[in-house]
Design an enzyme around this catalytic site. Structure first.
Site, PDB file in Angstrom:
ATOM      1  N   GLU A   1      -9.788  -1.603   5.173  1.00 52.78           N
ATOM      2  CA  GLU A   1     -10.439  -1.325   6.447  1.00 52.78           C
ATOM      3  C   GLU A   1     -11.713  -2.170   6.585  1.00 52.78           C
ATOM      4  O   GLU A   1     -12.198  -2.732   5.607  1.00 52.78           O
ATOM      5  CB  GLU A   1     -10.784   0.171   6.520  1.00 52.78           C
TER       6      GLU A   1
ATOM      7  N   ASP B   1      -7.840  -2.592  14.147  1.00 52.25           N
ATOM      8  CA  ASP B   1      -9.243  -2.750  13.716  1.00 52.25           C
ATOM      9  C   ASP B   1      -9.428  -3.940  12.775  1.00 52.25           C
ATOM     10  O   ASP B   1     -10.496  -4.116  12.190  1.00 52.25           O
ATOM     11  CB  ASP B   1      -9.767  -1.452  13.061  1.00 52.25           C
TER      12      ASP B   1
ATOM     13  N   HIS C   1      -7.645  -4.551   9.963  1.00 52.93           N
ATOM     14  CA  HIS C   1      -7.313  -4.372   8.534  1.00 52.93           C
ATOM     15  C   HIS C   1      -6.050  -5.143   8.142  1.00 52.93           C
ATOM     16  O   HIS C   1      -5.165  -5.371   8.967  1.00 52.93           O
ATOM     17  CB  HIS C   1      -7.189  -2.892   8.162  1.00 52.93           C
TER      18      HIS C   1
ATOM     19  N   ASP D   1       0.814  -1.211   0.000  1.00 55.79           N
ATOM     20  CA  ASP D   1       0.000   0.000   0.000  1.00 55.79           C
ATOM     21  C   ASP D   1       0.850   1.264   0.000  1.00 55.79           C
ATOM     22  O   ASP D   1       2.076   1.206   0.105  1.00 55.79           O
ATOM     23  CB  ASP D   1      -0.963  -0.004   1.205  1.00 55.79           C
TER      24      ASP D   1
HETATM   25  C1  F6R Z   1       1.314  -1.756   6.116  1.00 57.76           C
HETATM   26  C2  F6R Z   1      -0.008  -2.326   6.174  1.00 57.76           C
HETATM   27  C3  F6R Z   1      -0.818  -2.351   7.426  1.00 57.76           C
HETATM   28  C4  F6R Z   1      -0.012  -2.630   8.673  1.00 57.76           C
HETATM   29  C5  F6R Z   1      -0.912  -2.550   9.903  1.00 57.76           C
HETATM   30  C6  F6R Z   1      -0.160  -2.848  11.175  1.00 57.76           C
HETATM   31  O1  F6R Z   1       1.850  -1.861   4.805  1.00 57.76           O
HETATM   32  O2  F6R Z   1      -0.447  -2.789   5.185  1.00 57.76           O
HETATM   33  O3  F6R Z   1      -1.834  -3.300   7.294  1.00 57.76           O
HETATM   34  O4  F6R Z   1       0.556  -3.908   8.564  1.00 57.76           O
HETATM   35  O5  F6R Z   1      -1.467  -1.284   9.980  1.00 57.76           O
HETATM   36  O6  F6R Z   1       0.769  -1.816  11.397  1.00 57.76           O
HETATM   37  P1  F6R Z   1       1.901  -1.980  12.481  1.00 57.76           P
HETATM   38  O7  F6R Z   1       2.763  -3.095  12.032  1.00 57.76           O
HETATM   39  O8  F6R Z   1       2.650  -0.681  12.478  1.00 57.76           O
HETATM   40  O9  F6R Z   1       1.237  -2.273  13.770  1.00 57.76           O
END
Ligand code: F6R
Length: 260
Positions: free
Chosen positions: A143, A136, A138, A67
């Site tokens: 989301e 959440d 995702h 992303d």
């Molecule tokens: C990042 C992504 C997100 C993160 C998620 C967890 O490329 O796709 O899904 O993996 O927000 O973030 P962290 O690892 O910072 O807790």
């Protein structure tokens, strides 16, 4: 069902996953790795860097990121173009020409999803996709409510995700409101999904993803639709799982030839 591996620390999880990736790269130097940003995969990248220091050559590996924020200049330190360059491309010695990140440029965003899907398809897809999970639920930036069949497209970040990611910016208001993310359908096309989660804040999301119903309300539950999934969690992130005894039993008795 996903294989759940409970590790004693994020570092141990990083070593486990990096060891598996290293084995794959040794067998196929043109391996294709799906990379994630955020804090969770950092121990994997650190352990991969040690593999490089020990002589493993990553220069023929291709990487596709999950992303990107919409509207952040590529050279902004928190754009995922910058993050992937800083945390993956440079430390591992990847060829920048083989590293792909969705295009978050507002001027061309209307076609960016389609172009990213075309690049993935032309390349032949991803062999192993690293995933974190949001508090959440995702995965990527899909989301809650995201279609389980979705392709790469623009999404609006939830207030919760923006708050979670505010730590990377000077002020919470600087966190972009939109992103472009691989869809859940895109993620499910990877050959092997490796979802990592560490810390108590991820326990509810992990339990929903692994043991809850498959539902767009918990996008991480999409992993239950994939035939090859490894979930690597520490004790804190595993705290709300009900079948931990079973996961430990299965992993302890896993035939070595299976790998991850
Ligand atoms: C990042 C992504 C997100 C993160 C998620 C967890 O490329 O796709 O899904 O993996 O927000 O973030 P962290 O690892 O910072 O807790």
């Amino acid at each position: 069902m996903a294989e759940v591996v409970i590790v004693e620390s994020p570092e141990a999880g990083g070593v486990l996953v990096a060891g598996h990736i290293a084995t794959q790269v040794r067998a196929d130097p043109e391996f294709t790795l799906g990379v994630a940003t955020g804090s969770t995969p950092l121990p994997v990248y650190a352990a991969l860097e040690r593999e490089r220091a020990a002589g493993l050559d990553f220069s023929a590996v291709t990487a596709f990121a999950l992303d990107e924020y919409v509207g952040l200049p590529r050279d902004h330190p928190e754009s995922y173009h910058s993050v992937i360059r800083r945390e993956v491309t440079e430390p591992l010695g990847l060829d920048p020409a083989r590293v792909h990140v969705p295009d978050g440029d507002e001027a061309t965003i209307a076609t960016a999803g389609e172009r990213y899907e075309a690049a993935l398809a032309a390349h032949g897809g991803v062999d192993l996709q690293l995933l974190g999970i949001g508090t959440d639920g995702h995965v990527g930036f899909n989301e809650p409510g995201s279609s389980l069949a979705s392709s790469t497209r623009v999404k609006t970040l939830t207030a919760r995700t923006r708050a979670d990611n505010a730590r990377f910016f000077e002020t919470a208001g600087q966190v972009p409101t939109h992103c472009i993310t691989q869809g859940i359908g895109t993620i499910l096309r990877a050959g092997h999904l490796v979802l990592l989660a560490f810390g108590a804040g991820k326990a509810t999301a992990v339990a929903g993803a692994v043991e809850g119903p498959v539902t767009a309300s918990v996008p991480g539950s999409c992993i239950q639709l994939h035939e090859h999934v490894t979930v690597v969690v520490d004790e804190l992130a595993a705290a709300r799982l009900e079948r931990t005894d079973s996961y430990r039993w299965v992993y302890t008795h896993k035939p070595i030839w299976q790998g991850l």
